[in-house]
Design a protein around this motif. Structure first.
Motif, PDB file in Angstrom:
ATOM      1  N   LEU A 166      -0.211  -3.621 -14.114  1.00  0.00           N
ATOM      2  CA  LEU A 166      -0.933  -4.168 -12.973  1.00  0.00           C
ATOM      3  C   LEU A 166      -2.407  -4.348 -13.299  1.00  0.00           C
ATOM      4  N   VAL A 167      -3.038  -5.269 -12.603  1.00  0.00           N
ATOM      5  CA  VAL A 167      -4.472  -5.508 -12.768  1.00  0.00           C
ATOM      6  C   VAL A 167      -5.241  -4.602 -11.809  1.00  0.00           C
ATOM      7  N   PRO A 168      -6.163  -3.775 -12.301  1.00  0.00           N
ATOM      8  CA  PRO A 168      -6.919  -2.881 -11.414  1.00  0.00           C
ATOM      9  C   PRO A 168      -7.723  -3.656 -10.374  1.00  0.00           C
ATOM     10  N   ASN A 169      -7.927  -3.029  -9.238  1.00  0.00           N
ATOM     11  CA  ASN A 169      -8.701  -3.623  -8.153  1.00  0.00           C
ATOM     12  C   ASN A 169      -9.747  -2.607  -7.717  1.00  0.00           C
ATOM     13  N   LEU A 170     -10.963  -2.755  -8.210  1.00  0.00           N
ATOM     14  CA  LEU A 170     -12.026  -1.780  -7.972  1.00  0.00           C
ATOM     15  C   LEU A 170     -12.829  -2.153  -6.729  1.00  0.00           C
ATOM     16  N   SER A 171     -13.117  -1.144  -5.917  1.00  0.00           N
ATOM     17  CA  SER A 171     -14.020  -1.329  -4.788  1.00  0.00           C
ATOM     18  C   SER A 171     -14.927  -0.112  -4.679  1.00  0.00           C
TER      19      SER A 171
ATOM     20  N   LEU B 270      -7.733   2.407 -14.744  1.00  0.00           N
ATOM     21  CA  LEU B 270      -8.888   1.546 -14.919  1.00  0.00           C
ATOM     22  C   LEU B 270      -9.746   2.203 -15.983  1.00  0.00           C
TER      23      LEU B 270
ATOM     24  N   ARG C 146       0.835  -1.206   0.000  1.00  0.00           N
ATOM     25  CA  ARG C 146       0.000   0.000   0.000  1.00  0.00           C
ATOM     26  C   ARG C 146       0.862   1.246   0.000  1.00  0.00           C
TER      27      ARG C 146
ATOM     28  N   ASN D 137     -10.038   2.836  -6.996  1.00  0.00           N
ATOM     29  CA  ASN D 137      -9.116   1.982  -7.730  1.00  0.00           C
ATOM     30  C   ASN D 137      -7.927   1.724  -6.814  1.00  0.00           C
ATOM     31  N   ASN D 138      -7.862   0.550  -6.216  1.00  0.00           N
ATOM     32  CA  ASN D 138      -6.893   0.259  -5.168  1.00  0.00           C
ATOM     33  C   ASN D 138      -5.545  -0.213  -5.691  1.00  0.00           C
ATOM     34  N   THR D 139      -5.330  -0.133  -6.988  1.00  0.00           N
ATOM     35  CA  THR D 139      -4.052  -0.491  -7.596  1.00  0.00           C
ATOM     36  C   THR D 139      -3.548   0.691  -8.399  1.00  0.00           C
TER      37      THR D 139
END
Length: 224
Positions: free
Chosen positions: A188-193, A220, A3, A214-216
């Motif tokens: 990197l692969v996006p990480n959506l929340s 995105l 992080r 977008n946590n990465t």
């Protein structure tokens, strides 16, 4: 640890494409000289897409031209990229809320340092019709996991007489050149929340606002 390497994108959903090659608005035109650290994949583009080393400092050079008959002053400011409410990437913003950067050590605006905060661009009729300025872009000592995104804004300030001669108001004309920085070509692969959800009234109509995170540290694109 991961992080802490995310940089600027946590809390920001980044969409779209970067700024075009040259930009003109009223009298002002700005063009970026292709940086030596430009990624091959982004050759001959009008924005900076840097592939750098940990802890390195790179220089970006801009040429400013003025088509008017009088000199103009242009403010040069760095910014951090994020997504506006209508889904467009904004590369030069400096006032994102602190909730966009929780537990993250740096914003792009903290890593871009202008050579001069204000540049005077001579009139087109002068002996020298352009001005050159630069910014330095610092790469974090820990490197970049993904992409850091921001920009350099060039804003021409103008004063105009209002109807009341005792009253003056300012209008601003400007635009932003995107600056991307990375220390690896890995994608990197996006990480959506989903974050906060709230309901409000806009023009007497109920609307729902949804915060998307977008946590990465990557773009995105194409969210529908």
């Amino acid at each position: 640890m991961m992080r802490r390497l995310l940089g600027i994108v946590v809390g920001l959903l980044m969409l779209g494409t970067v700024t075009a090659t040259a930009h003109a608005d009223n009298a002002l035109t700005v063009k970026l000289t292709t940086p030596t650290a430009q990624r091959q994949e982004s050759a001959n583009k009008g924005y900076a897409d840097l592939l750098t080393e940990k802890g390195a400092t790179n220089k970006l050079t801009f040429t400013l031209q003025n088509s008017s008959d009088a000199p103009i002053n242009v403010d040069v400011t760095p910014g951090t990229a994020g997504t506006s409410d209508n889904g467009a990437v904004v590369y030069g913003t400096q006032n994102w809320g602190e909730n966009h950067f929780v537990n993250l050590p740096a914003r792009m605006e903290q890593l871009i340092t202008p050579e001069a905060k204000t540049v005077t661009v001579p009139a087109k009729g002068s002996a020298t019709t352009s001005a050159t300025t630069s910014v330095s872009v610092k790469t974090p000592d820990s490197g970049i996991s993904g992409v850091l995104a921001g920009g350099v804004s060039f804003v021409q300030q103008q004063q105009t007489n209002a109807t009341d001669s005792k009253t003056m108001f300012q209008s601003e004309v400007g635009y932003t050149v995107a600056v991307l920085n990375r220390t690896t070509n890995a994608i990197l692969v996006p990480n959506l929340s989903i974050g906060d959800v709230n309901a409000t009234l806009v023009n007497n109509q109920a609307t729902v606002g949804i915060q998307m995170l977008n946590n990465t540290q990557t773009f995105l694109n194409g969210l529908m």
